[in-house]
Design a protein around this motif. Structure first.
Motif, PDB file in Angstrom:
ATOM      1  N   LYS A  73     -14.775  -0.643   4.011  1.00 60.79           N
ATOM      2  CA  LYS A  73     -15.692  -1.162   5.033  1.00 60.79           C
ATOM      3  C   LYS A  73     -15.270  -2.572   5.466  1.00 60.79           C
ATOM      4  CE  LYS A  73     -19.798   1.507   3.793  1.00 60.79           C
ATOM      5  NZ  LYS A  73     -21.181   1.454   3.240  1.00 60.79           N
ATOM      6  N   ALA A  74     -14.790  -3.321   4.499  1.00 59.04           N
ATOM      7  CA  ALA A  74     -14.303  -4.657   4.835  1.00 59.04           C
ATOM      8  C   ALA A  74     -13.081  -4.572   5.739  1.00 59.04           C
ATOM      9  CB  ALA A  74     -13.976  -5.426   3.554  1.00 59.04           C
ATOM     10  N   LYS A  75     -12.195  -3.639   5.453  1.00 63.53           N
ATOM     11  CA  LYS A  75     -11.007  -3.452   6.287  1.00 63.53           C
ATOM     12  C   LYS A  75     -11.379  -2.936   7.669  1.00 63.53           C
ATOM     13  CE  LYS A  75      -7.759  -2.582   2.497  1.00 63.53           C
ATOM     14  NZ  LYS A  75      -6.846  -1.602   1.857  1.00 63.53           N
ATOM     15  N   LEU A  76     -12.456  -2.113   7.700  1.00 63.54           N
ATOM     16  CA  LEU A  76     -12.884  -1.557   8.980  1.00 63.54           C
ATOM     17  C   LEU A  76     -13.296  -2.673   9.944  1.00 63.54           C
ATOM     18  CD1 LEU A  76     -13.464   1.154  10.454  1.00 63.54           C
ATOM     19  CD2 LEU A  76     -15.820   0.954   9.635  1.00 63.54           C
ATOM     20  N   ASN A  77     -13.890  -3.690   9.401  1.00 67.44           N
ATOM     21  CA  ASN A  77     -14.373  -4.793  10.241  1.00 67.44           C
ATOM     22  C   ASN A  77     -13.235  -5.613  10.863  1.00 67.44           C
ATOM     23  OD1 ASN A  77     -17.066  -4.166   9.777  1.00 67.44           O
ATOM     24  ND2 ASN A  77     -17.148  -5.414   7.904  1.00 67.44           N
ATOM     25  N   VAL A  78     -12.079  -5.518  10.267  1.00 68.83           N
ATOM     26  CA  VAL A  78     -10.957  -6.316  10.779  1.00 68.83           C
ATOM     27  C   VAL A  78      -9.839  -5.436  11.332  1.00 68.83           C
ATOM     28  CG1 VAL A  78     -11.451  -8.252   9.230  1.00 68.83           C
ATOM     29  CG2 VAL A  78      -9.936  -6.424   8.463  1.00 68.83           C
ATOM     30  N   ALA A  79     -10.181  -4.170  11.585  1.00 71.14           N
ATOM     31  CA  ALA A  79      -9.163  -3.257  12.142  1.00 71.14           C
ATOM     32  C   ALA A  79      -8.684  -3.776  13.484  1.00 71.14           C
ATOM     33  CB  ALA A  79      -9.743  -1.855  12.274  1.00 71.14           C
ATOM     34  N   SER A  80      -7.378  -3.746  13.685  1.00 74.60           N
ATOM     35  CA  SER A  80      -6.790  -4.337  14.895  1.00 74.60           C
ATOM     36  C   SER A  80      -6.633  -3.332  16.028  1.00 74.60           C
ATOM     37  CB  SER A  80      -5.429  -4.954  14.563  1.00 74.60           C
ATOM     38  OG  SER A  80      -4.560  -3.978  14.010  1.00 74.60           O
ATOM     39  N   THR A  81      -6.638  -2.040  15.695  1.00 72.18           N
ATOM     40  CA  THR A  81      -6.468  -1.025  16.737  1.00 72.18           C
ATOM     41  C   THR A  81      -7.502   0.076  16.528  1.00 72.18           C
ATOM     42  OG1 THR A  81      -4.915   0.308  15.449  1.00 72.18           O
ATOM     43  CG2 THR A  81      -3.983  -1.483  16.775  1.00 72.18           C
ATOM     44  N   ASN A  82      -7.724   0.834  17.623  1.00 75.42           N
ATOM     45  CA  ASN A  82      -8.657   1.967  17.537  1.00 75.42           C
ATOM     46  C   ASN A  82      -8.154   3.015  16.537  1.00 75.42           C
ATOM     47  OD1 ASN A  82     -10.402   0.872  19.397  1.00 75.42           O
ATOM     48  ND2 ASN A  82      -9.441   1.918  21.146  1.00 75.42           N
ATOM     49  N   ARG A  83      -6.829   3.230  16.499  1.00 79.67           N
ATOM     50  CA  ARG A  83      -6.261   4.224  15.580  1.00 79.67           C
ATOM     51  C   ARG A  83      -6.513   3.811  14.131  1.00 79.67           C
ATOM     52  NH1 ARG A  83      -2.924   8.338  14.888  1.00 79.67           N
ATOM     53  NH2 ARG A  83      -1.433   8.324  13.162  1.00 79.67           N
ATOM     54  N   GLU A  84      -6.255   2.518  13.875  1.00 81.43           N
ATOM     55  CA  GLU A  84      -6.481   2.028  12.513  1.00 81.43           C
ATOM     56  C   GLU A  84      -7.964   2.155  12.154  1.00 81.43           C
ATOM     57  OE1 GLU A  84      -5.808  -1.998   9.781  1.00 81.43           O
ATOM     58  OE2 GLU A  84      -5.467  -2.055  11.963  1.00 81.43           O
ATOM     59  N   PHE A  85      -8.837   1.863  13.121  1.00 82.19           N
ATOM     60  CA  PHE A  85     -10.276   1.954  12.921  1.00 82.19           C
ATOM     61  C   PHE A  85     -10.687   3.388  12.569  1.00 82.19           C
ATOM     62  CE2 PHE A  85     -14.607   2.585  14.315  1.00 82.19           C
ATOM     63  CZ  PHE A  85     -15.276   1.465  13.839  1.00 82.19           C
ATOM     64  N   ASP A  86     -10.144   4.356  13.325  1.00 80.96           N
ATOM     65  CA  ASP A  86     -10.496   5.768  13.082  1.00 80.96           C
ATOM     66  C   ASP A  86     -10.003   6.234  11.721  1.00 80.96           C
ATOM     67  OD1 ASP A  86     -11.739   5.911  15.518  1.00 80.96           O
ATOM     68  OD2 ASP A  86      -9.977   6.744  16.564  1.00 80.96           O
ATOM     69  N   ILE A  87      -8.793   5.801  11.334  1.00 84.13           N
ATOM     70  CA  ILE A  87      -8.240   6.210  10.033  1.00 84.13           C
ATOM     71  C   ILE A  87      -9.110   5.689   8.893  1.00 84.13           C
ATOM     72  CG2 ILE A  87      -6.316   5.902   8.453  1.00 84.13           C
ATOM     73  CD1 ILE A  87      -4.446   5.927  10.895  1.00 84.13           C
ATOM     74  N   ILE A  88      -9.468   4.402   8.994  1.00 84.41           N
ATOM     75  CA  ILE A  88     -10.287   3.808   7.927  1.00 84.41           C
ATOM     76  C   ILE A  88     -11.668   4.455   7.879  1.00 84.41           C
ATOM     77  CG2 ILE A  88     -11.392   1.691   7.139  1.00 84.41           C
ATOM     78  CD1 ILE A  88      -9.041   0.127   8.313  1.00 84.41           C
ATOM     79  N   ARG A  89     -12.247   4.718   9.044  1.00 82.20           N
ATOM     80  CA  ARG A  89     -13.566   5.353   9.080  1.00 82.20           C
ATOM     81  C   ARG A  89     -13.529   6.752   8.476  1.00 82.20           C
ATOM     82  NH1 ARG A  89     -16.366   5.961  14.818  1.00 82.20           N
ATOM     83  NH2 ARG A  89     -14.636   7.448  15.020  1.00 82.20           N
ATOM     84  N   GLY A  90     -12.440   7.484   8.737  1.00 80.25           N
ATOM     85  CA  GLY A  90     -12.290   8.819   8.141  1.00 80.25           C
ATOM     86  C   GLY A  90     -12.210   8.741   6.626  1.00 80.25           C
ATOM     87  N   GLN A  91     -11.482   7.738   6.130  1.00 80.03           N
ATOM     88  CA  GLN A  91     -11.372   7.557   4.677  1.00 80.03           C
ATOM     89  C   GLN A  91     -12.734   7.220   4.065  1.00 80.03           C
ATOM     90  OE1 GLN A  91      -8.368   4.490   4.456  1.00 80.03           O
ATOM     91  NE2 GLN A  91      -6.712   5.992   4.202  1.00 80.03           N
ATOM     92  N   ILE A  92     -13.479   6.387   4.786  1.00 83.89           N
ATOM     93  CA  ILE A  92     -14.815   6.022   4.294  1.00 83.89           C
ATOM     94  C   ILE A  92     -15.720   7.246   4.206  1.00 83.89           C
ATOM     95  CG2 ILE A  92     -16.932   4.755   4.866  1.00 83.89           C
ATOM     96  CD1 ILE A  92     -15.169   2.537   6.014  1.00 83.89           C
ATOM     97  N   GLU A  93     -15.696   8.075   5.250  1.00 86.01           N
ATOM     98  CA  GLU A  93     -16.543   9.273   5.256  1.00 86.01           C
ATOM     99  C   GLU A  93     -16.174  10.218   4.111  1.00 86.01           C
ATOM    100  OE1 GLU A  93     -15.972  10.842   9.147  1.00 86.01           O
ATOM    101  OE2 GLU A  93     -17.345   9.410  10.123  1.00 86.01           O
ATOM    102  N   ALA A  94     -14.872  10.391   3.891  1.00 79.84           N
ATOM    103  CA  ALA A  94     -14.428  11.271   2.805  1.00 79.84           C
ATOM    104  C   ALA A  94     -14.856  10.724   1.449  1.00 79.84           C
ATOM    105  CB  ALA A  94     -12.906  11.443   2.857  1.00 79.84           C
ATOM    106  N   ASP A  95     -14.715   9.403   1.293  1.00 77.63           N
ATOM    107  CA  ASP A  95     -15.084   8.782   0.014  1.00 77.63           C
ATOM    108  C   ASP A  95     -16.600   8.783  -0.191  1.00 77.63           C
ATOM    109  OD1 ASP A  95     -12.532   8.345  -0.856  1.00 77.63           O
ATOM    110  OD2 ASP A  95     -12.377   6.333  -0.019  1.00 77.63           O
ATOM    111  N   GLU A  96     -17.351   8.684   0.906  1.00 80.03           N
ATOM    112  CA  GLU A  96     -18.812   8.752   0.801  1.00 80.03           C
ATOM    113  C   GLU A  96     -19.246  10.131   0.297  1.00 80.03           C
ATOM    114  OE1 GLU A  96     -21.048   6.614   0.950  1.00 80.03           O
ATOM    115  OE2 GLU A  96     -20.452   4.941   2.243  1.00 80.03           O
ATOM    116  N   VAL A  97     -18.574  11.184   0.801  1.00 77.25           N
ATOM    117  CA  VAL A  97     -18.868  12.539   0.322  1.00 77.25           C
ATOM    118  C   VAL A  97     -18.539  12.676  -1.161  1.00 77.25           C
ATOM    119  CG1 VAL A  97     -18.238  14.983   0.497  1.00 77.25           C
ATOM    120  CG2 VAL A  97     -18.573  13.614   2.580  1.00 77.25           C
ATOM    121  N   ALA A  98     -17.347  12.175  -1.539  1.00 73.73           N
ATOM    122  CA  ALA A  98     -16.929  12.228  -2.941  1.00 73.73           C
ATOM    123  C   ALA A  98     -17.893  11.436  -3.819  1.00 73.73           C
ATOM    124  CB  ALA A  98     -15.508  11.684  -3.096  1.00 73.73           C
TER     125      ALA A  98
END
Length: 234
Positions: free
Chosen positions: A78-103
């Protein structure tokens, strides 16, 4: 003749009474041993449940550690998400967060399942420990009662054995030898009444001569089972 039949019937009854007393004396230790096994089994159940509880708590601790690790990872993402420099990087980090939230949610469910299991096991352990107290008390009470009656039973056995020895004195020679062999091999079943011409031991009809001998008060052995016979019901 009636006196002879009564003497034999009385001798047989003495054998049966001695058998019953000896059976009580031998049954007591067997029943105590059975109670010892119950005590051992009850104690083992407590130990098994405690081992299961220990394992359950250990698993809960591991799940708790995994859960904390997963939460730290999510917070880091979540901390990395706040400083994401591109939309692609933002989407990748958000996907990881969602997967980890499920886990993390799965880990939480598993963690609480272990906690619930631990609570259940604690109740079962308390019940099992109470069971140990009960079976130990039952065992102690039974042994106490048996010890109290054992001396009396031993005295009865000695008196009955003496009465049997006195009651069998009329048997002489080969008849006495044969009778003693029957006692050694068959115990209290060494004798049998003859009811209506039938041996009560093996339920086989006597020969006419055998019936006459029994009714006449002669020492007679069953031609089928070998028991010493005496006149019962005609």
């Amino acid at each position: 003749m009636a006196g002879f039949a009564e003497a034999l019937a009385g001798l047989h009854q003495l054998h049966l009474s001695l058998f019953d007393v000896n059976e009580q004396l031998t049954r007591g230790p067997r029943q105590i041993a059975a109670r010892d096994r119950k005590v051992k089994e009850a104690r083992q159940q407590v130990e098994d449940l405690k081992a299961e509880l220990k394992q359950c708590r250990s698993s809960a601790d591991r799940k708790s550690l995994d859960l904390k690790t997963k939460e730290a990872k999510v917070n880091d993402l979540k901390a990395k998400l706040n400083v994401a420099s591109t939309n692609r990087e933002f989407d990748i980090i958000r996907g990881q967060i969602e997967a980890d939230e499920v886990a993390k949610s799965v880990l939480e469910d598993e963690y609480f399942e272990f906690l619930e299991a631990a609570d259940r096991l604690q109740v079962e352990i308390a019940d099992a420990e109470q069971r140990v107290v009960q079976v130990e008390a039952d065992r102690a009470e039974f042994e106490k009662k048996f010890v109290e009656v054992a001396e009396g039973l031993k005295q009865q056995a000695e008196e009955l054995a003496a009465s049997i020895q006195e009651g069998e004195k009329f048997l002489k020679g080969d008849d006495a030898v044969r009778y003693r062999r029957l006692v050694e091999s068959m115990g209290a079943e060494c004798m049998a009444a003859v009811n209506g011409g039938v041996c009560a031991g093996c339920f086989v009809s006597l020969t006419t001569q055998g019936t006459v001998l029994v009714n006449s008060g002669n020492v007679t052995f069953c031609h089928t089972c070998g028991r010493l016979l005496y006149q019962g019901q005609r």
